[in-house]
Design a protein around this motif. Structure first.
Motif, PDB file in Angstrom:
ATOM      1  N   PRO A 215       0.740  -1.159   0.061  1.00  0.00           N
ATOM      2  CA  PRO A 215       0.037   0.063  -0.129  1.00  0.00           C
ATOM      3  C   PRO A 215       0.774   1.458  -0.059  1.00  0.00           C
ATOM      4  O   PRO A 215       0.313   2.277   0.525  1.00  0.00           O
ATOM      5  CB  PRO A 215      -0.596  -0.153   1.054  1.00  0.00           C
ATOM      6  N   HIS A 216       2.058   1.117  -0.454  1.00  0.00           N
ATOM      7  CA  HIS A 216       2.902   2.134  -0.655  1.00  0.00           C
ATOM      8  C   HIS A 216       3.222   3.267   0.568  1.00  0.00           C
ATOM      9  O   HIS A 216       3.428   4.424   0.663  1.00  0.00           O
ATOM     10  CB  HIS A 216       2.387   3.282  -1.739  1.00  0.00           C
ATOM     11  N   THR A 217       3.108   2.514   1.713  1.00  0.00           N
ATOM     12  CA  THR A 217       3.707   2.963   3.175  1.00  0.00           C
ATOM     13  C   THR A 217       5.123   2.610   3.589  1.00  0.00           C
ATOM     14  O   THR A 217       5.541   1.351   3.126  1.00  0.00           O
ATOM     15  CB  THR A 217       2.679   2.567   4.100  1.00  0.00           C
ATOM     16  N   PRO A 218       5.637   3.301   4.117  1.00  0.00           N
ATOM     17  CA  PRO A 218       7.089   3.125   4.409  1.00  0.00           C
ATOM     18  C   PRO A 218       7.342   1.747   5.094  1.00  0.00           C
ATOM     19  O   PRO A 218       8.263   0.959   4.924  1.00  0.00           O
ATOM     20  CB  PRO A 218       7.699   4.242   5.427  1.00  0.00           C
ATOM     21  N   ASP A 219       6.342   1.309   6.149  1.00  0.00           N
ATOM     22  CA  ASP A 219       6.523  -0.035   6.792  1.00  0.00           C
ATOM     23  C   ASP A 219       6.498  -1.110   5.914  1.00  0.00           C
ATOM     24  O   ASP A 219       7.079  -2.063   6.494  1.00  0.00           O
ATOM     25  CB  ASP A 219       5.705   0.133   7.959  1.00  0.00           C
ATOM     26  N   VAL A 220       5.908  -1.093   4.820  1.00  0.00           N
ATOM     27  CA  VAL A 220       5.633  -2.398   4.093  1.00  0.00           C
ATOM     28  C   VAL A 220       6.689  -2.428   2.799  1.00  0.00           C
ATOM     29  O   VAL A 220       6.744  -3.436   2.114  1.00  0.00           O
ATOM     30  CB  VAL A 220       4.417  -2.880   3.564  1.00  0.00           C
ATOM     31  N   GLN A 221       7.647  -1.665   2.792  1.00  0.00           N
ATOM     32  CA  GLN A 221       8.667  -1.400   1.513  1.00  0.00           C
ATOM     33  C   GLN A 221       9.734  -2.444   1.909  1.00  0.00           C
ATOM     34  O   GLN A 221      10.405  -2.503   3.132  1.00  0.00           O
ATOM     35  CB  GLN A 221       9.035  -0.209   1.504  1.00  0.00           C
ATOM     36  N   PRO A 222      10.237  -3.094   0.792  1.00  0.00           N
ATOM     37  CA  PRO A 222      11.312  -4.197   1.154  1.00  0.00           C
ATOM     38  C   PRO A 222      12.447  -3.596   1.910  1.00  0.00           C
ATOM     39  O   PRO A 222      13.288  -4.210   2.695  1.00  0.00           O
ATOM     40  CB  PRO A 222      11.864  -4.536  -0.181  1.00  0.00           C
ATOM     41  N   GLU A 223      12.988  -2.293   1.531  1.00  0.00           N
ATOM     42  CA  GLU A 223      14.275  -1.634   2.188  1.00  0.00           C
ATOM     43  C   GLU A 223      14.056  -1.523   3.761  1.00  0.00           C
ATOM     44  O   GLU A 223      15.024  -1.411   4.472  1.00  0.00           O
ATOM     45  CB  GLU A 223      14.566  -0.423   1.414  1.00  0.00           C
ATOM     46  N   ASN A 224      12.836  -1.479   4.050  1.00  0.00           N
ATOM     47  CA  ASN A 224      12.576  -1.325   5.621  1.00  0.00           C
ATOM     48  C   ASN A 224      12.264  -2.794   6.320  1.00  0.00           C
ATOM     49  O   ASN A 224      11.830  -2.525   7.571  1.00  0.00           O
ATOM     50  CB  ASN A 224      11.285  -0.243   5.835  1.00  0.00           C
ATOM     51  N   ASP A 225      12.366  -3.642   5.715  1.00  0.00           N
ATOM     52  CA  ASP A 225      12.041  -4.823   6.374  1.00  0.00           C
ATOM     53  C   ASP A 225      13.421  -5.578   7.142  1.00  0.00           C
ATOM     54  O   ASP A 225      14.582  -5.413   6.315  1.00  0.00           O
ATOM     55  CB  ASP A 225      11.615  -6.159   5.169  1.00  0.00           C
ATOM     56  N   PRO A 226      13.360  -5.763   8.265  1.00  0.00           N
ATOM     57  CA  PRO A 226      14.681  -5.939   9.138  1.00  0.00           C
ATOM     58  C   PRO A 226      15.184  -7.298   8.709  1.00  0.00           C
ATOM     59  O   PRO A 226      16.112  -7.693   8.802  1.00  0.00           O
ATOM     60  CB  PRO A 226      14.137  -6.022  10.595  1.00  0.00           C
ATOM     61  N   GLY A 227      14.265  -8.188   8.473  1.00  0.00           N
ATOM     62  CA  GLY A 227      14.669  -9.585   7.702  1.00  0.00           C
ATOM     63  C   GLY A 227      15.533  -9.467   6.384  1.00  0.00           C
ATOM     64  O   GLY A 227      15.981 -10.326   6.049  1.00  0.00           O
ATOM     65  N   MET A 228      15.377  -8.564   5.601  1.00  0.00           N
ATOM     66  CA  MET A 228      15.793  -8.434   4.132  1.00  0.00           C
ATOM     67  C   MET A 228      17.172  -8.010   4.341  1.00  0.00           C
ATOM     68  O   MET A 228      17.468  -6.936   4.965  1.00  0.00           O
ATOM     69  CB  MET A 228      14.765  -7.488   3.353  1.00  0.00           C
ATOM     70  N   PRO A 229      18.198  -8.585   3.580  1.00  0.00           N
ATOM     71  CA  PRO A 229      19.566  -8.111   3.584  1.00  0.00           C
ATOM     72  C   PRO A 229      19.507  -6.890   2.574  1.00  0.00           C
ATOM     73  O   PRO A 229      18.796  -6.589   1.793  1.00  0.00           O
ATOM     74  CB  PRO A 229      20.234  -8.982   2.795  1.00  0.00           C
ATOM     75  N   LYS A 230      20.530  -5.874   3.291  1.00  0.00           N
ATOM     76  CA  LYS A 230      20.537  -4.536   2.702  1.00  0.00           C
ATOM     77  C   LYS A 230      21.057  -4.573   0.915  1.00  0.00           C
ATOM     78  O   LYS A 230      21.791  -5.561   0.560  1.00  0.00           O
ATOM     79  CB  LYS A 230      21.670  -3.705   3.199  1.00  0.00           C
ATOM     80  N   GLY A 231      20.518  -3.797  -0.012  1.00  0.00           N
ATOM     81  CA  GLY A 231      20.736  -3.747  -1.241  1.00  0.00           C
ATOM     82  C   GLY A 231      20.133  -4.705  -1.874  1.00  0.00           C
ATOM     83  O   GLY A 231      20.061  -4.850  -3.219  1.00  0.00           O
ATOM     84  N   HIS A 232      18.864  -5.335  -1.528  1.00  0.00           N
ATOM     85  CA  HIS A 232      18.035  -6.237  -2.243  1.00  0.00           C
ATOM     86  C   HIS A 232      16.749  -5.649  -2.355  1.00  0.00           C
ATOM     87  O   HIS A 232      16.265  -5.091  -1.728  1.00  0.00           O
ATOM     88  CB  HIS A 232      17.905  -7.654  -1.544  1.00  0.00           C
TER      89      HIS A 232
END
Length: 170
Positions: free
Chosen positions: A153-170
């Motif tokens: 829904p285009h909010t910052p909390d659901v974006q992949p770069e803000n996911d703590p489990g997602m590695p940086k740069g992906h």
């Protein structure tokens, strides 16, 4: 001195300034003050005069009454020193400075809010605005699918770069 100070209290003006949540505490304080004033008024403001001639005639010990009168007249109970008025005045001056700063800051906030209101009123109504118009006016808030794509829904909390489990740069 204390009788005049207690009589000079304007209880009605104080009651107007007391918040609703503190009314009970204020009423208890006023009742305690009234009780103190009633007890204080039971006694004369000055001690009763002593009839020294009566005692001089009726006491047979020579110079006893004269000595006692001299000591009695020399004795005085000092009124407590006022140590707090200067502290209260100092605190009041500090608070007045803080109040002035708050008023100045509030007036600046009001001025900025009025400028923002004026700016918003000068814009196209949102119902007539295109996505491009919105992007031009609010570039920080507008969706930019080319330079910065987002997922619904285009909010910052659901974006992949803000996911703590997602590695940086992906």
């Amino acid at each position: 001195m204390s009788r005049r100070a207690i009589k000079a209290i304007n209880w009605a003006a104080l009651a107007e300034r007391v918040p609703e949540t503190e009314k009970a505490a204020f009423a208890a304080f006023k009742a305690k003050s009234d009780q103190y004033l009633q007890r204080m008024n039971l006694y004369p403001e000055a001690p009763p005069k002593i009839d020294w001639t009566f005692y001089k005639k009726n006491i047979a010990v020579p110079d006893f009454v004269d000595k006692f009168q001299k000591e009695y007249d020399a004795y005085s109970v000092p009124y407590p020193a006022d140590k707090y008025t200067s502290l209260i005045d100092t605190k009041e001056k500090e608070l007045l400075v803080k109040i002035e700063e708050f008023v100045e800051q509030s007036n600046n906030n009001i001025s900025n809010a009025q400028k923002e209101i004026k700016k918003i009123k000068s814009l196209l109504p949102f119902s007539e605005m295109t996505m491009e118009d919105f992007r031009d006016i609010y570039p920080e808030e507008a969706l930019d699918p080319i330079n910065k794509p987002t997922i619904w829904p285009h909010t910052p909390d659901v974006q992949p770069e803000n996911d703590p489990g997602m590695p940086k740069g992906h």
